[in-house]
Scaffold this motif. Structure first.
Motif, PDB file in Angstrom:
ATOM      1  N   PHE A 390       0.844  -1.191  -0.053  1.00 32.25           N
ATOM      2  CA  PHE A 390      -0.123  -0.081   0.034  1.00 32.25           C
ATOM      3  C   PHE A 390       0.707   1.149  -0.062  1.00 32.25           C
ATOM      4  O   PHE A 390       1.789   1.243   0.708  1.00 32.25           O
ATOM      5  CB  PHE A 390      -1.014   0.015   1.134  1.00 32.25           C
ATOM      6  N   SER A 391       0.593   2.293  -0.710  1.00 33.12           N
ATOM      7  CA  SER A 391       1.186   3.573  -0.694  1.00 33.12           C
ATOM      8  C   SER A 391      -0.004   4.668  -0.685  1.00 33.12           C
ATOM      9  O   SER A 391      -1.179   4.250  -0.882  1.00 33.12           O
ATOM     10  CB  SER A 391       2.042   3.806  -1.789  1.00 33.12           C
ATOM     11  N   ALA A 392       0.327   5.715  -0.435  1.00 34.73           N
ATOM     12  CA  ALA A 392      -0.653   6.978  -0.563  1.00 34.73           C
ATOM     13  C   ALA A 392      -1.492   6.885  -1.805  1.00 34.73           C
ATOM     14  O   ALA A 392      -0.861   7.086  -2.810  1.00 34.73           O
ATOM     15  CB  ALA A 392       0.071   8.301  -0.266  1.00 34.73           C
ATOM     16  N   TRP A 393      -2.666   6.818  -1.842  1.00 30.57           N
ATOM     17  CA  TRP A 393      -3.569   7.109  -3.045  1.00 30.57           C
ATOM     18  C   TRP A 393      -3.322   8.471  -3.536  1.00 30.57           C
ATOM     19  O   TRP A 393      -3.283   9.543  -2.678  1.00 30.57           O
ATOM     20  CB  TRP A 393      -4.928   7.082  -2.668  1.00 30.57           C
ATOM     21  N   ASN A 394      -3.094   8.454  -4.910  1.00 30.86           N
ATOM     22  CA  ASN A 394      -3.108   9.714  -5.509  1.00 30.86           C
ATOM     23  C   ASN A 394      -4.198  10.830  -5.671  1.00 30.86           C
ATOM     24  O   ASN A 394      -4.065  11.962  -6.524  1.00 30.86           O
ATOM     25  CB  ASN A 394      -2.273   9.433  -6.850  1.00 30.86           C
ATOM     26  N   GLY A 395      -5.226  10.289  -5.413  1.00 29.63           N
ATOM     27  CA  GLY A 395      -6.738  11.036  -5.558  1.00 29.63           C
ATOM     28  C   GLY A 395      -7.193  10.742  -6.624  1.00 29.63           C
ATOM     29  O   GLY A 395      -8.454  11.131  -7.073  1.00 29.63           O
ATOM     30  N   GLU A 396      -6.686  10.040  -7.623  1.00 28.52           N
ATOM     31  CA  GLU A 396      -6.987   9.694  -8.933  1.00 28.52           C
ATOM     32  C   GLU A 396      -7.619   8.435  -8.957  1.00 28.52           C
ATOM     33  O   GLU A 396      -7.547   7.473  -8.267  1.00 28.52           O
ATOM     34  CB  GLU A 396      -6.007   9.628 -10.264  1.00 28.52           C
ATOM     35  N   PRO A 397      -9.006   8.163  -9.916  1.00 29.75           N
ATOM     36  CA  PRO A 397      -9.608   7.049  -9.858  1.00 29.75           C
ATOM     37  C   PRO A 397      -8.806   5.981 -10.390  1.00 29.75           C
ATOM     38  O   PRO A 397      -7.957   6.013 -11.262  1.00 29.75           O
ATOM     39  CB  PRO A 397     -10.767   7.279 -11.016  1.00 29.75           C
ATOM     40  N   ALA A 398      -8.873   4.701  -9.901  1.00 31.25           N
ATOM     41  CA  ALA A 398      -7.976   3.571  -9.826  1.00 31.25           C
ATOM     42  C   ALA A 398      -8.766   2.556 -11.114  1.00 31.25           C
ATOM     43  O   ALA A 398      -9.966   2.276 -10.764  1.00 31.25           O
ATOM     44  CB  ALA A 398      -7.730   2.959  -8.587  1.00 31.25           C
ATOM     45  N   HIS A 399      -7.829   2.201 -11.993  1.00 32.92           N
ATOM     46  CA  HIS A 399      -8.386   1.279 -13.194  1.00 32.92           C
ATOM     47  C   HIS A 399      -8.441  -0.072 -12.425  1.00 32.92           C
ATOM     48  O   HIS A 399      -7.826  -0.628 -11.884  1.00 32.92           O
ATOM     49  CB  HIS A 399      -7.366   1.225 -14.270  1.00 32.92           C
ATOM     50  N   PHE A 400      -9.513  -0.748 -12.951  1.00 33.60           N
ATOM     51  CA  PHE A 400      -9.787  -2.083 -12.334  1.00 33.60           C
ATOM     52  C   PHE A 400      -9.804  -2.883 -13.914  1.00 33.60           C
ATOM     53  O   PHE A 400     -10.808  -2.399 -14.831  1.00 33.60           O
ATOM     54  CB  PHE A 400     -10.716  -2.469 -11.535  1.00 33.60           C
ATOM     55  N   ASN A 401      -9.658  -4.182 -14.068  1.00 32.09           N
ATOM     56  CA  ASN A 401      -9.881  -4.951 -14.960  1.00 32.09           C
ATOM     57  C   ASN A 401     -10.067  -6.483 -14.408  1.00 32.09           C
ATOM     58  O   ASN A 401      -9.008  -7.055 -14.379  1.00 32.09           O
ATOM     59  CB  ASN A 401      -8.806  -5.089 -16.206  1.00 32.09           C
ATOM     60  N   LEU A 402     -11.264  -7.091 -14.576  1.00 32.43           N
ATOM     61  CA  LEU A 402     -11.752  -8.249 -14.076  1.00 32.43           C
ATOM     62  C   LEU A 402     -11.655  -9.229 -15.127  1.00 32.43           C
ATOM     63  O   LEU A 402     -11.902 -10.657 -14.962  1.00 32.43           O
ATOM     64  CB  LEU A 402     -12.947  -8.497 -13.433  1.00 32.43           C
ATOM     65  N   CYS A 403     -11.259  -9.000 -16.144  1.00 31.33           N
ATOM     66  CA  CYS A 403     -11.140 -10.088 -17.428  1.00 31.33           C
ATOM     67  C   CYS A 403      -9.880 -10.948 -17.463  1.00 31.33           C
ATOM     68  O   CYS A 403      -8.709 -10.167 -17.356  1.00 31.33           O
ATOM     69  CB  CYS A 403     -11.232  -9.444 -18.833  1.00 31.33           C
ATOM     70  N   ASP A 404      -9.850 -12.046 -17.197  1.00 23.96           N
ATOM     71  CA  ASP A 404      -8.920 -12.889 -17.095  1.00 23.96           C
ATOM     72  C   ASP A 404      -8.468 -13.332 -18.506  1.00 23.96           C
ATOM     73  O   ASP A 404      -9.161 -13.760 -19.130  1.00 23.96           O
ATOM     74  CB  ASP A 404      -9.191 -14.093 -16.183  1.00 23.96           C
TER      75      ASP A 404
END
Length: 404
Positions: A390-404
């Motif tokens: 973990f590190s400090a969140w930069n305040g920007e939306p975080a990308h996710f991709n659940l496609c394997d």
């Protein structure tokens, strides 16, 4: 070098670190020779779990971690006909099996029925405990105390400095104000313990000697401690050793003007048991709900107390948390939910942010509050829980991709 089955029999009878390391080295050499023969050994190597993961061991010990960047990983994935099967068979011959941890490494485990299983698990736990011998992990890691409460003989495996730090932490856990000596040129005092009292503060001087059982403490050593206690106007002194005392030392300690306690590994064992019993296992109880409520109300999107980690192997997921409490080397984090702000229509790919608010108070439970090791590199603070960094969140939306 002994054949592996003979090494395994030796380990079953005697479980020294050197013997375990010999078995693991034999396994590593066989893997390296196999990979070299198939021209796969490029940008590869081995690391211990303690060094690569730096986290709490699981219930199955990791004998070694094979890391790679290139064809070896492809071979394990089955891209080269038959080599993945060969690798499995090679490990089985040594009594091991493996599991891919991520795209660049594989964890190698002893088989459940292997005589190496428990010794390697004990060794992994020992390396973890050694990593906890820090000056300020306090109420976060109870294993530091419970290990030595159960296995006081392991005090001999500590370095002299680790032994001093352990004593320092034990006295701190009892609520005393303590000062750890520099380790050298300390005037013969390793720990100063100050007990606040309405009738006057009580200063106790502690001298530690990590000696072998055969090297007993004589009268001159305890006399030196008494001399320093007299000069510093201390009210008490404690001599602590992993060995024992000669009769002359006991006789001298019984006649000192300033009360002196002569302690051994058995006393340290009891102190560790008391310290371990006093630590709260449910880490969520270490922080008052009112404090967490105040924290949640003051958080902003750029607050460094909101931390983020990417998780998942072959998929991209996010984990958000809030730092509830931290010291120089340790921290307590509380996992918080993520809120989806955009996606592909199926919820498989998109962006999310931490869902901050008072409803996060529901997360103040044993299931969501966890401990992590804190470190600072080039001014950047990070928190490692053994699985995620973990590190400090930069305040920007975080990308996710659940496609394997």
């Amino acid at each position: 070098m002994k054949p592996d089955h003979e090494l395994a029999d030796t380990v079953k009878a005697r479980t020294s670190d050197a013997e375990l390391e010999a078995v693991v080295t034999s396994l590593q050499n066989s893997i390296r020779e196999w990979a070299t023969r198939h021209e796969l050994w490029f940008d590869c190597g081995f690391q211990s779990y303690a060094k690569r993961i730096d986290g709490e061991p699981g219930t199955t010990p990791v004998a070694t971690i094979l890391y790679f960047d290139g064809d070896l990983g492809r071979a394990l994935d089955g891209d080269f006909a038959g080599l993945d099967i060969e690798f499995v068979e090679l490990l089985e011959q040594h009594g091991f099996w493996y599991e891919r941890n991520d795209g660049a490494s594989a964890h190698i485990y002893p088989q459940d029925e292997s005589p190496l299983f428990q010794p390697l698990l004990d060794y992994a736990n020992w390396q973890w405990v050694c990593g906890l011998v820090q000056q300020d992990i306090a109420d976060v890691h109870e294993e530091l105390y419970s290990h030595f409460a159960k296995r006081p003989d392991d005090l001999h495996r500590l370095t002299w400095r680790e032994f001093e730090i352990l004593l320092f932490r034990i006295f701190q856990s009892q609520g005393f104000t303590c000062e750890l000596g520099p380790g050298s040129n300390d005037g013969g005092i390793d720990v100063r313990v100050l007990q606040r009292d309405p009738l006057g503060d009580i200063l106790t001087l502690v001298q530690a000697k990590k000696y072998s059982p055969k090297n007993k403490i004589d009268m001159s050593a305890v006399a030196a401690l008494h001399g320093v206690a007299d000069v510093e106007n201390a009210q008490k002194s404690i001599f602590v050793t992993t060995s024992n005392y000669l009769p002359s030392a006991h006789k001298f300690a019984g006649r000192t003007r300033i009360p002196m306690t002569l302690a051994t590994s058995n006393d340290v064992r009891d102190w560790c048991q008391n310290a371990s019993d006093g630590i709260i296992r449910d880490k969520s109880k270490l922080v008052a709900p009112s404090a967490v409520s105040n924290l949640l109300q003051t958080l902003s999107s750029k607050d460094p107390r909101i931390v983020h980690a990417h998780t998942g192997y072959s998929v991209i997921m996010n984990q958000f948390a809030v730092v509830l409490k931290e010291t120089k080397h340790a921290a307590l984090l509380m996992a918080i939910p993520a809120r989806n702000i955009s996606h592909d229509g199926y919820g498989q790919v998109g962006f999310e942010v931490p869902d901050i608010g008072l409803k996060c108070l529901e997360r103040l439970t044993a299931d969501h509050v966890f401990r992590a090791k804190r470190s600072v590199n080039h001014g950047q603070v990070s928190y490692w829980d053994g699985r995620n960094l973990f590190s400090a969140w930069n305040g920007e939306p975080a990308h996710f991709n659940l496609c394997d």
